[in-house]
Design a protein around this motif. Structure first.
Motif, PDB file in Angstrom:
ATOM      1  N   ASP A  90       7.888  -0.473   1.143  1.00  0.00           N
ATOM      2  CA  ASP A  90       6.816  -0.125   2.073  1.00  0.00           C
ATOM      3  C   ASP A  90       5.491  -0.744   1.630  1.00  0.00           C
ATOM      4  O   ASP A  90       4.674  -1.150   2.458  1.00  0.00           O
ATOM      5  CB  ASP A  90       6.664   1.392   2.183  1.00  0.00           C
ATOM      6  CG  ASP A  90       7.853   2.049   2.856  1.00  0.00           C
ATOM      7  OD1 ASP A  90       8.585   1.337   3.570  1.00  0.00           O
ATOM      8  OD2 ASP A  90       8.051   3.260   2.669  1.00  0.00           O
ATOM      9  N   LEU A  91       5.278  -0.804   0.301  1.00  0.00           N
ATOM     10  CA  LEU A  91       4.048  -1.388  -0.214  1.00  0.00           C
ATOM     11  C   LEU A  91       3.945  -2.860   0.175  1.00  0.00           C
ATOM     12  O   LEU A  91       2.881  -3.327   0.580  1.00  0.00           O
ATOM     13  CB  LEU A  91       3.992  -1.238  -1.736  1.00  0.00           C
ATOM     14  CG  LEU A  91       2.777  -1.880  -2.432  1.00  0.00           C
ATOM     15  CD1 LEU A  91       1.476  -1.283  -1.895  1.00  0.00           C
ATOM     16  CD2 LEU A  91       2.882  -1.710  -3.939  1.00  0.00           C
ATOM     17  N   VAL A  92       5.039  -3.582   0.075  1.00  0.00           N
ATOM     18  CA  VAL A  92       5.053  -4.990   0.489  1.00  0.00           C
ATOM     19  C   VAL A  92       4.712  -5.100   1.971  1.00  0.00           C
ATOM     20  O   VAL A  92       3.943  -5.972   2.382  1.00  0.00           O
ATOM     21  CB  VAL A  92       6.428  -5.625   0.197  1.00  0.00           C
ATOM     22  CG1 VAL A  92       6.509  -7.030   0.790  1.00  0.00           C
ATOM     23  CG2 VAL A  92       6.686  -5.665  -1.301  1.00  0.00           C
ATOM     24  N   ARG A  93       5.261  -4.186   2.767  1.00  0.00           N
ATOM     25  CA  ARG A  93       4.977  -4.181   4.206  1.00  0.00           C
ATOM     26  C   ARG A  93       3.497  -3.913   4.460  1.00  0.00           C
ATOM     27  O   ARG A  93       2.866  -4.593   5.289  1.00  0.00           O
ATOM     28  CB  ARG A  93       5.827  -3.107   4.898  1.00  0.00           C
ATOM     29  CG  ARG A  93       5.504  -2.915   6.368  1.00  0.00           C
ATOM     30  CD  ARG A  93       6.333  -1.796   6.967  1.00  0.00           C
ATOM     31  NE  ARG A  93       6.245  -0.551   6.229  1.00  0.00           N
ATOM     32  CZ  ARG A  93       5.209   0.288   6.331  1.00  0.00           C
ATOM     33  NH1 ARG A  93       4.182   0.008   7.118  1.00  0.00           N
ATOM     34  NH2 ARG A  93       5.210   1.424   5.660  1.00  0.00           N
ATOM     35  N   VAL A 135      -2.797   1.673   7.859  1.00  0.00           N
ATOM     36  CA  VAL A 135      -1.691   1.595   6.889  1.00  0.00           C
ATOM     37  C   VAL A 135      -2.130   1.710   5.437  1.00  0.00           C
ATOM     38  O   VAL A 135      -1.287   1.893   4.553  1.00  0.00           O
ATOM     39  CB  VAL A 135      -0.879   0.282   7.064  1.00  0.00           C
ATOM     40  CG1 VAL A 135      -0.259   0.222   8.444  1.00  0.00           C
ATOM     41  CG2 VAL A 135      -1.742  -0.947   6.787  1.00  0.00           C
ATOM     42  N   ILE A 136      -3.421   1.620   5.178  1.00  0.00           N
ATOM     43  CA  ILE A 136      -3.910   1.564   3.793  1.00  0.00           C
ATOM     44  C   ILE A 136      -3.508   2.786   2.973  1.00  0.00           C
ATOM     45  O   ILE A 136      -3.289   2.687   1.766  1.00  0.00           O
ATOM     46  CB  ILE A 136      -5.452   1.379   3.766  1.00  0.00           C
ATOM     47  CG1 ILE A 136      -5.922   0.892   2.404  1.00  0.00           C
ATOM     48  CG2 ILE A 136      -6.178   2.658   4.141  1.00  0.00           C
ATOM     49  CD1 ILE A 136      -5.623  -0.544   2.137  1.00  0.00           C
ATOM     50  N   SER A 137      -3.375   3.935   3.609  1.00  0.00           N
ATOM     51  CA  SER A 137      -3.025   5.156   2.873  1.00  0.00           C
ATOM     52  C   SER A 137      -1.669   5.058   2.196  1.00  0.00           C
ATOM     53  O   SER A 137      -1.422   5.725   1.186  1.00  0.00           O
ATOM     54  CB  SER A 137      -3.031   6.368   3.817  1.00  0.00           C
ATOM     55  OG  SER A 137      -4.334   6.656   4.246  1.00  0.00           O
ATOM     56  N   SER A 193       1.434  -6.907   3.527  1.00  0.00           N
ATOM     57  CA  SER A 193       1.652  -7.954   4.530  1.00  0.00           C
ATOM     58  C   SER A 193       0.837  -7.692   5.789  1.00  0.00           C
ATOM     59  O   SER A 193       0.230  -8.614   6.352  1.00  0.00           O
ATOM     60  CB  SER A 193       3.142  -8.055   4.881  1.00  0.00           C
ATOM     61  OG  SER A 193       3.910  -8.380   3.751  1.00  0.00           O
ATOM     62  N   ILE A 194       0.814  -6.439   6.236  1.00  0.00           N
ATOM     63  CA  ILE A 194       0.043  -6.079   7.436  1.00  0.00           C
ATOM     64  C   ILE A 194      -1.440  -6.330   7.206  1.00  0.00           C
ATOM     65  O   ILE A 194      -2.142  -6.862   8.082  1.00  0.00           O
ATOM     66  CB  ILE A 194       0.300  -4.609   7.824  1.00  0.00           C
ATOM     67  CG1 ILE A 194       1.744  -4.452   8.333  1.00  0.00           C
ATOM     68  CG2 ILE A 194      -0.701  -4.137   8.885  1.00  0.00           C
ATOM     69  CD1 ILE A 194       2.180  -3.015   8.509  1.00  0.00           C
ATOM     70  N   ILE A 195      -1.932  -5.953   6.026  1.00  0.00           N
ATOM     71  CA  ILE A 195      -3.347  -6.162   5.702  1.00  0.00           C
ATOM     72  C   ILE A 195      -3.677  -7.656   5.704  1.00  0.00           C
ATOM     73  O   ILE A 195      -4.698  -8.077   6.257  1.00  0.00           O
ATOM     74  CB  ILE A 195      -3.689  -5.516   4.348  1.00  0.00           C
ATOM     75  CG1 ILE A 195      -3.619  -3.983   4.467  1.00  0.00           C
ATOM     76  CG2 ILE A 195      -5.075  -5.952   3.868  1.00  0.00           C
ATOM     77  CD1 ILE A 195      -3.722  -3.250   3.151  1.00  0.00           C
ATOM     78  N   ALA A 196      -2.792  -8.466   5.096  1.00  0.00           N
ATOM     79  CA  ALA A 196      -3.024  -9.910   5.056  1.00  0.00           C
ATOM     80  C   ALA A 196      -3.001 -10.508   6.461  1.00  0.00           C
ATOM     81  O   ALA A 196      -3.844 -11.352   6.797  1.00  0.00           O
ATOM     82  CB  ALA A 196      -1.962 -10.576   4.171  1.00  0.00           C
ATOM     83  N   ILE A 197      -2.059 -10.067   7.286  1.00  0.00           N
ATOM     84  CA  ILE A 197      -1.969 -10.569   8.662  1.00  0.00           C
ATOM     85  C   ILE A 197      -3.222 -10.194   9.452  1.00  0.00           C
ATOM     86  O   ILE A 197      -3.765 -11.010  10.203  1.00  0.00           O
ATOM     87  CB  ILE A 197      -0.703 -10.027   9.352  1.00  0.00           C
ATOM     88  CG1 ILE A 197       0.544 -10.670   8.734  1.00  0.00           C
ATOM     89  CG2 ILE A 197      -0.745 -10.284  10.861  1.00  0.00           C
ATOM     90  CD1 ILE A 197       1.839 -10.011   9.142  1.00  0.00           C
TER      91      ILE A 197
END
Length: 201
Positions: free
Chosen positions: A52-55, A38-40, A58-62
């Protein structure tokens, strides 16, 4: 493609290519593949993309929390290995470099720097400096993101800063192909993880 498709395809690709066969490798592969897939999409250019950036964040933090929890719960030694490989200075500079590259990418046009080979090389380089073991998982999952985005009509500037890009206009970002890729990736990842867990225990 949608975020869930990038995650499922990125995870499946990383599992199949790197073939993790220990608990430590499985945890690292799963967590890092989530981040790489998702980093891209931190490159935002519309108000909708800011959601989408917040999402993505959030995925990276999770994923980071998932790795830390698994390391604590099952004692797989990820934190110890990271501590042995990277001192405080190296850890700080490695994380700083990774975040700096991402921040630069946030302010570039969508599907440019953060979807390019130079961008991927810089991110992988900062991770190699930080902890080389995670680079294959990250590289494969990020590459999968870039490749499946090329299937849409909007061009991916793979050789940034060149304006030239690849957009095959094969499918919509959220159409049938997206759904098929999500299903195939999810099933592949689930079957691989199940088989490896059975083998390990």
């Amino acid at each position: 493609m949608t975020g869930k498709t990038h995650i499922s395809v990125g995870l499946a690709s990383s599992l199949l290519v790197t073939q993790p066969d220990t608990i430590k490798e499985m945890v690292l592969c799963t967590g890092i593949a989530f981040i790489g897939s998702v980093i891209s999409d931190v490159d935002v250019d519309t108000s909708e993309s800011h959601r989408d950036l917040v999402r993505v964040i959030s995925i990276i933090a999770i994923a980071a929390c998932m790795i830390a929890f698994a390391d604590y719960r099952w004692g797989v030694g990820i934190v110890d290995a990271l501590r042995r490989h990277s001192g405080a200075v190296r850890l700080a500079t490695g994380i700083g470099a990774f975040l700096g590259i991402c921040i630069f990418g946030m302010f570039q046009p969508h599907r440019s720097f953060m979807h390019s080979l130079p961008g991927m090389a810089l991110l992988c380089g900062s991770l190699w400096y930080l902890y080389p073991a995670v680079v294959p998982y990250f590289a494969v999952s990020m590459a999968s993101h870039i490749i499946i985005d090329m299937l849409n009509h909007k061009k991916v500037r793979i050789l940034y800063p060149l304006k030239w890009g690849i957009g095959l206009d094969f499918c919509l970002a959220d159409g049938l192909v997206n759904n098929l890729l999500f299903t195939a990736g999810s099933i592949t990842a689930a079957v691989f993880i199940f088989i490896q867990v059975v083998r390990m225990f």
